[in-house]
Design a protein around this motif. Sequence first.
Motif, short mmCIF file in Angstrom:
data_model
loop_
_atom_site.label_atom_id
_atom_site.label_comp_id
_atom_site.label_asym_id
_atom_site.label_seq_id
_atom_site.Cartn_x
_atom_site.Cartn_y
_atom_site.Cartn_z
N ALA A 40 0.86 -1.18 0.00
CA ALA A 40 0.00 0.00 0.00
C ALA A 40 0.89 1.24 0.00
O ALA A 40 2.07 1.16 0.37
CB ALA A 40 -0.90 -0.03 1.22
N LYS A 43 3.80 2.20 2.65
CA LYS A 43 3.91 1.07 3.56
C LYS A 43 4.90 0.05 2.99
O LYS A 43 5.25 0.08 1.81
CB LYS A 43 2.55 0.42 3.80
CG LYS A 43 1.60 1.32 4.58
CD LYS A 43 0.39 0.55 5.04
CE LYS A 43 -0.51 1.40 5.92
NZ LYS A 43 -1.71 0.66 6.40
N SER A 63 -4.59 -11.52 7.91
CA SER A 63 -5.57 -10.53 7.44
C SER A 63 -6.39 -11.02 6.24
O SER A 63 -7.43 -10.46 5.94
CB SER A 63 -4.88 -9.23 7.09
OG SER A 63 -3.92 -9.44 6.07
N LYS A 87 -12.01 -5.81 1.00
CA LYS A 87 -12.20 -4.69 1.92
C LYS A 87 -11.35 -3.51 1.44
O LYS A 87 -10.34 -3.71 0.76
CB LYS A 87 -11.74 -5.09 3.32
CG LYS A 87 -12.43 -6.32 3.88
CD LYS A 87 -11.83 -6.69 5.23
CE LYS A 87 -12.49 -7.94 5.80
NZ LYS A 87 -11.90 -8.31 7.12
N GLU A 89 -9.19 -1.95 2.98
CA GLU A 89 -7.81 -2.12 3.44
C GLU A 89 -7.02 -3.12 2.61
O GLU A 89 -5.80 -3.28 2.82
CB GLU A 89 -7.78 -2.53 4.92
CG GLU A 89 -8.66 -3.70 5.27
CD GLU A 89 -10.01 -3.27 5.83
OE1 GLU A 89 -10.63 -2.33 5.27
OE2 GLU A 89 -10.46 -3.89 6.82
N ASP A 90 -7.66 -3.79 1.66
CA ASP A 90 -6.94 -4.66 0.72
C ASP A 90 -6.34 -3.86 -0.44
O ASP A 90 -5.62 -4.42 -1.27
CB ASP A 90 -7.87 -5.73 0.16
CG ASP A 90 -8.34 -6.71 1.22
OD1 ASP A 90 -9.54 -7.07 1.19
OD2 ASP A 90 -7.53 -7.11 2.07
N SER A 127 -15.14 1.87 -0.64
CA SER A 127 -16.10 1.57 0.44
C SER A 127 -17.50 1.96 0.05
O SER A 127 -17.74 2.63 -0.93
CB SER A 127 -15.67 2.28 1.71
OG SER A 127 -15.59 3.67 1.47
#
Length: 127
Positions: A40, A43, A63, A87, A89-90, A127
């Motif tokens: 990401a 990161k 996760s 999600k 966050e993926d 989202s």
Amino acid sequence: QVQLVESGGGLVQAGASLRLSCAASGRTFYNYGMGWFRQAPEKERDFVAAITWSGSQTSYAESVKGRFTISRDNAKNTVYLQMNSLKPEDTAVYYCAADKQFGNRYPRTSRADYDYWGQGTQVTVSS
């Protein structure tokens, strides 16, 4: 020299599914384990999933357990990552990688264990 080419990324809504593919060439594919990692923005590149050369053993990051499935087709020199229930966050660039060592019996989860990497494919989950 090994070439790895990922495909299948895209923009999807939360809850959707995607299947990533990684086509390998340049080395005897079926002798080596394969892995998927993701990165990401700002990161580290993190482990996602790995599979042994035979496909008999797999390993997953906590996760993604229960949502992602890694598989391989040695006849097609291709490894897959089926991603379900995505999600936000993926969201990341997903990379496939080839194990350094021939015929490992266990799936490997460290970046240092892999010596060839694809160019990455972007997965964005809204989202």
